[in-house]
Motif scaffolding. Structure first.
Motif, PDB file in Angstrom:
ATOM      1  N   TYR A  89       0.825  -1.215   0.000  1.00 36.24           N
ATOM      2  CA  TYR A  89       0.000   0.000   0.000  1.00 36.24           C
ATOM      3  C   TYR A  89       0.863   1.270   0.000  1.00 36.24           C
ATOM      4  CZ  TYR A  89      -4.718  -1.934   0.786  1.00 36.24           C
ATOM      5  OH  TYR A  89      -5.937  -2.555   0.649  1.00 36.24           O
ATOM      6  N   GLU A  90       2.114   1.164   0.464  1.00 36.18           N
ATOM      7  CA  GLU A  90       2.981   2.346   0.521  1.00 36.18           C
ATOM      8  C   GLU A  90       3.100   3.027  -0.837  1.00 36.18           C
ATOM      9  OE1 GLU A  90       5.177  -0.634   3.306  1.00 36.18           O
ATOM     10  OE2 GLU A  90       3.772  -0.700   1.621  1.00 36.18           O
ATOM     11  N   SER A  91       3.289   2.218  -1.891  1.00 33.94           N
ATOM     12  CA  SER A  91       3.441   2.792  -3.233  1.00 33.94           C
ATOM     13  C   SER A  91       2.197   3.560  -3.647  1.00 33.94           C
ATOM     14  CB  SER A  91       3.731   1.684  -4.254  1.00 33.94           C
ATOM     15  OG  SER A  91       5.049   1.214  -4.121  1.00 33.94           O
ATOM     16  N   LEU A  92       1.037   3.014  -3.304  1.00 40.60           N
ATOM     17  CA  LEU A  92      -0.211   3.681  -3.680  1.00 40.60           C
ATOM     18  C   LEU A  92      -0.389   4.976  -2.890  1.00 40.60           C
ATOM     19  CD1 LEU A  92      -2.779   3.802  -5.281  1.00 40.60           C
ATOM     20  CD2 LEU A  92      -3.828   2.175  -3.689  1.00 40.60           C
ATOM     21  N   VAL A  93      -0.053   4.949  -1.607  1.00 40.91           N
ATOM     22  CA  VAL A  93      -0.155   6.173  -0.795  1.00 40.91           C
ATOM     23  C   VAL A  93       0.751   7.262  -1.366  1.00 40.91           C
ATOM     24  CG1 VAL A  93       0.303   7.184   1.482  1.00 40.91           C
ATOM     25  CG2 VAL A  93      -0.862   4.976   1.308  1.00 40.91           C
ATOM     26  N   TYR A  94       1.967   6.875  -1.744  1.00 46.62           N
ATOM     27  CA  TYR A  94       2.887   7.858  -2.335  1.00 46.62           C
ATOM     28  C   TYR A  94       2.308   8.415  -3.633  1.00 46.62           C
ATOM     29  CZ  TYR A  94       6.920   9.920  -4.656  1.00 46.62           C
ATOM     30  OH  TYR A  94       7.765  10.791  -5.302  1.00 46.62           O
ATOM     31  N   ALA A  95       1.794   7.538  -4.498  1.00 48.30           N
ATOM     32  CA  ALA A  95       1.228   7.986  -5.776  1.00 48.30           C
ATOM     33  C   ALA A  95       0.058   8.942  -5.551  1.00 48.30           C
ATOM     34  CB  ALA A  95       0.779   6.774  -6.594  1.00 48.30           C
ATOM     35  N   LEU A  96      -0.783   8.628  -4.560  1.00 51.54           N
ATOM     36  CA  LEU A  96      -1.933   9.492  -4.271  1.00 51.54           C
ATOM     37  C   LEU A  96      -1.490  10.845  -3.715  1.00 51.54           C
ATOM     38  CD1 LEU A  96      -4.444   6.938  -2.672  1.00 51.54           C
ATOM     39  CD2 LEU A  96      -4.329   7.716  -5.047  1.00 51.54           C
ATOM     40  N   SER A  97      -0.393  10.843  -2.959  1.00 53.33           N
ATOM     41  CA  SER A  97       0.101  12.114  -2.404  1.00 53.33           C
ATOM     42  C   SER A  97       0.541  13.061  -3.517  1.00 53.33           C
ATOM     43  CB  SER A  97       1.255  11.859  -1.432  1.00 53.33           C
ATOM     44  OG  SER A  97       2.420  11.443  -2.118  1.00 53.33           O
ATOM     45  N   LYS A  98       1.043  12.507  -4.616  1.00 52.87           N
ATOM     46  CA  LYS A  98       1.409  13.323  -5.779  1.00 52.87           C
ATOM     47  C   LYS A  98       0.168  13.696  -6.586  1.00 52.87           C
ATOM     48  CE  LYS A  98       5.260  13.526  -7.306  1.00 52.87           C
ATOM     49  NZ  LYS A  98       6.269  14.623  -7.237  1.00 52.87           N
ATOM     50  N   LEU A  99      -0.768  12.761  -6.664  1.00 52.39           N
ATOM     51  CA  LEU A  99      -1.953  12.939  -7.503  1.00 52.39           C
ATOM     52  C   LEU A  99      -2.866  14.047  -6.984  1.00 52.39           C
ATOM     53  CD1 LEU A  99      -3.102  11.488 -10.056  1.00 52.39           C
ATOM     54  CD2 LEU A  99      -4.467  10.087  -8.496  1.00 52.39           C
ATOM     55  N   LYS A 100      -2.876  14.258  -5.678  1.00 55.58           N
ATOM     56  CA  LYS A 100      -3.801  15.251  -5.107  1.00 55.58           C
ATOM     57  C   LYS A 100      -3.481  16.675  -5.554  1.00 55.58           C
ATOM     58  CE  LYS A 100      -1.513  15.490  -0.533  1.00 55.58           C
ATOM     59  NZ  LYS A 100      -0.929  16.825  -0.531  1.00 55.58           N
ATOM     60  N   ASP A 101      -2.284  16.880  -6.092  1.00 56.73           N
ATOM     61  CA  ASP A 101      -1.935  18.202  -6.619  1.00 56.73           C
ATOM     62  C   ASP A 101      -2.414  18.399  -8.058  1.00 56.73           C
ATOM     63  OD1 ASP A 101      -0.586  18.807  -4.246  1.00 56.73           O
ATOM     64  OD2 ASP A 101       1.271  17.882  -4.971  1.00 56.73           O
TER      65      ASP A 101
ATOM     66  N   LEU B  69      -5.504  16.623  -9.503  1.00 56.46           N
ATOM     67  CA  LEU B  69      -6.948  16.517  -9.725  1.00 56.46           C
ATOM     68  C   LEU B  69      -7.655  16.105  -8.440  1.00 56.46           C
ATOM     69  CD1 LEU B  69      -7.282  13.200  -9.884  1.00 56.46           C
ATOM     70  CD2 LEU B  69      -6.597  13.545 -12.240  1.00 56.46           C
ATOM     71  N   GLU B  70      -8.969  16.244  -8.439  1.00 59.27           N
ATOM     72  CA  GLU B  70      -9.769  15.831  -7.286  1.00 59.27           C
ATOM     73  C   GLU B  70     -10.101  14.346  -7.411  1.00 59.27           C
ATOM     74  OE1 GLU B  70     -12.626  18.663  -5.309  1.00 59.27           O
ATOM     75  OE2 GLU B  70     -12.787  19.327  -7.395  1.00 59.27           O
ATOM     76  N   PHE B  71      -9.972  13.623  -6.317  1.00 59.77           N
ATOM     77  CA  PHE B  71     -10.274  12.191  -6.354  1.00 59.77           C
ATOM     78  C   PHE B  71     -10.675  11.703  -4.972  1.00 59.77           C
ATOM     79  CE2 PHE B  71      -5.810  12.336  -5.123  1.00 59.77           C
ATOM     80  CZ  PHE B  71      -5.742  11.381  -4.109  1.00 59.77           C
ATOM     81  N   GLU B  72     -11.261  10.520  -4.966  1.00 57.84           N
ATOM     82  CA  GLU B  72     -11.516   9.769  -3.742  1.00 57.84           C
ATOM     83  C   GLU B  72     -10.898   8.390  -3.935  1.00 57.84           C
ATOM     84  OE1 GLU B  72     -15.722   9.609  -3.401  1.00 57.84           O
ATOM     85  OE2 GLU B  72     -15.939  11.675  -2.711  1.00 57.84           O
ATOM     86  N   ALA B  73     -10.200   7.894  -2.922  1.00 58.23           N
ATOM     87  CA  ALA B  73      -9.607   6.556  -2.993  1.00 58.23           C
ATOM     88  C   ALA B  73     -10.257   5.661  -1.950  1.00 58.23           C
ATOM     89  CB  ALA B  73      -8.102   6.625  -2.773  1.00 58.23           C
TER      90      ALA B  73
ATOM     91  N   ASN C 140       0.933  12.287   4.760  1.00 63.09           N
ATOM     92  CA  ASN C 140       0.844  12.847   3.412  1.00 63.09           C
ATOM     93  C   ASN C 140      -0.424  13.670   3.185  1.00 63.09           C
ATOM     94  OD1 ASN C 140       3.192  11.745   1.579  1.00 63.09           O
ATOM     95  ND2 ASN C 140       2.590  10.038   2.896  1.00 63.09           N
ATOM     96  N   GLY C 141      -1.146  13.948   4.267  1.00 62.21           N
ATOM     97  CA  GLY C 141      -2.328  14.799   4.166  1.00 62.21           C
ATOM     98  C   GLY C 141      -3.442  14.205   3.330  1.00 62.21           C
ATOM     99  N   LEU C 142      -3.636  12.879   3.446  1.00 66.15           N
ATOM    100  CA  LEU C 142      -4.615  12.194   2.599  1.00 66.15           C
ATOM    101  C   LEU C 142      -5.871  11.750   3.355  1.00 66.15           C
ATOM    102  CD1 LEU C 142      -2.156   9.949   0.542  1.00 66.15           C
ATOM    103  CD2 LEU C 142      -3.522  11.834  -0.370  1.00 66.15           C
ATOM    104  N   GLU C 143      -6.033  12.210   4.607  1.00 71.86           N
ATOM    105  CA  GLU C 143      -7.181  11.740   5.399  1.00 71.86           C
ATOM    106  C   GLU C 143      -8.514  12.009   4.709  1.00 71.86           C
ATOM    107  OE1 GLU C 143      -4.709  13.794   6.562  1.00 71.86           O
ATOM    108  OE2 GLU C 143      -4.597  13.670   8.753  1.00 71.86           O
ATOM    109  N   LYS C 144      -8.622  13.145   4.014  1.00 67.41           N
ATOM    110  CA  LYS C 144      -9.887  13.497   3.362  1.00 67.41           C
ATOM    111  C   LYS C 144     -10.033  12.846   1.989  1.00 67.41           C
ATOM    112  CE  LYS C 144     -10.347  17.965   5.715  1.00 67.41           C
ATOM    113  NZ  LYS C 144     -10.453  19.443   5.543  1.00 67.41           N
TER     114      LYS C 144
END
Length: 398
Positions: A228-240, A242-246, A268-272
């Motif tokens: 899951y670490e790789s996905l969390v890292y990818a999402l941390s970049k992705l949030k800059d 576009l808008e998404f929900e994971a 990584n500030g992904l709680e929301k």
């Protein structure tokens, strides 16, 4: 000598862990048994034990998780045995060995390559019966044997456990190649992949989006092999971008790892952005498949993940790593993207590419839905039954 038409083949399927804990091997075993019962006499044997830590709280007191010792589910008889969890021989039951040794079972079908020493003891005890193994968890078992400090001791036992089987059902071409490399005779290997339980998708429809946010789905237990670490890292970049929900959906089999992922999400500030669901309720998971735009599986190790077939059947494009059967069913740039393991930057780039290209998502999703129709459990059960018949006829000729 041939098998009489009215003489049903009697099969004991053995799976160390089983439902109600949800895992790929457990679900595959149950779905296969459910289909096979139309063709032969199938009984399912397992331990009163599960990988799902939430369900194991009762185990330390009485060597049992408290599931029913006997029950029939969808026509499949299930027998659960309490275990003596010894230091080396994990999940061991003398009663199970005795029951199978003196039963009138024709074939013992091991579902998974794990629990090496307890499986070896069982194989030795039932040497007069036909023994088959399906390679659930095979790549993981090979890797564990290779990395272990006791590899010089374990590897010969592991190889012996494979060579003393009458036949091996490989779930992927990767498993076939590994078995051949280990010196297993190619005539003792048959490729039969996993199937998909299409009944879960009946009477459920794709949802109309309530907002413009892209929805990303990962269905995998919380275990370090799922990465899951790789996905969390990818999402941390992705949030800059576009808008998404994971959505992360899976049982917790490693609490330390689960807590680590929770900390990474917060760091990584992904709680929301990230929603966690540990319930694995079938209708809810299916609804999630049908409401998302993209399926991601960043695992470091897999054999044949059922979740990819389910995502394909739901019409989702796939991003997954080059492990196990994944290259067999995900064709790069055709119905998804196959990326190297532990490459979060590439994962981020492929997520961004797909989420910004609606036509590509729809085209890949259409191909996936059509491909997934070929992986039905009824088809896989028929292939398995034909193998049973072949092995029985060979056994009777000896």
């Amino acid at each position: 000598m041939e098998i009489m038409d009215d003489q049903k083949i009697s099969v004991a399927m053995f799976c160390p862990y089983f439902l109600p804990a949800y895992g790929g091997a457990e679900l595959a075993t149950f779905n296969l048994a459910r289909e096979l019962r139309m063709l032969c006499d199938v009984k399912l044997y397992t331990f009163n034990w599960t990988q799902n830590l939430d369900l194991n709280k009762n185990y330390e007191l009485n060597f049992s998780c408290g599931f029913p010792e006997q029950e029939i589910v969808n026509g499949v008889p299930i027998y659960r045995y309490s275990v003596a969890n010894l230091p080396i021989v994990k999940n061991f039951s003398v009663k199970l060995i005795k029951d199978l040794k003196f039963s009138d079972i024709d074939i013992i079908h091991f579902q998974g390559a794990t629990r090496l020493f307890s499986r070896l003891l069982l194989q030795k005890a039932v040497k007069n019966k036909i023994k088959i193994l399906t390679t659930h968890g095979f790549q993981e078992s090979v890797e564990i044997a290779r990395r272990s400090k006791l590899s010089a001791l374990i590897n010969p036992f592991f190889l012996h456990s494979l060579k003393t089987l009458d036949h091996i059902i490989a779930l992927s071409n990767a498993d076939v190649n590994s078995l051949l490399y280990l010196g297993i005779n190619k005539n003792k290997i048959t490729l039969i992949p996993n199937g998909i339980d299409v009944t879960k998708f009946k009477n459920r429809r794709k949802f109309v989006k309530r907002n413009e946010k892209m929805k990303i789905l990962c269905v995998a237990r919380f275990d370090k092999n799922k990465n899951y670490e790789s996905l969390v890292y990818a999402l941390s970049k992705l949030k800059d971008d576009l808008e998404f929900e994971a959505y992360f959906i899976g049982a917790v089999t490693d609490y330390k790892y689960f807590k680590k992922i929770m900390r990474l999400i917060k760091k990584n500030g992904l709680e929301k952005f990230v929603n966690i669901d540990l319930s694995l309720d079938d209708p809810a998971v299916v609804d999630c498949y049908l409401s998302c735009d993209l399926f991601v599986l960043p695992s470091n190790m897999e054999t044949f993940p059922l979740v990819i077939l389910e995502a394909m059947y739901a019409g989702l494009p796939i991003i997954a790593t080059h492990v196990g059967c994944i290259p067999d069913i995900v064709k790069n740039e055709v119905n998804g993207f196959v990326i190297p393991t532990n490459d979060p930057v590439k994962l981020y780039k492929k997520c961004l590419q797909l989420l910004k290209n609606e036509k590509m998502r729809k085209d890949m999703g259409t191909i996936n839905k059509e491909m997934a129709r070929n992986y039905t459990w009824s088809r896989m059960a028929l292939s398995t039954y034909n193998l049973y018949q072949q092995l029985m006829e060979e056994h009777l000729r000896k």
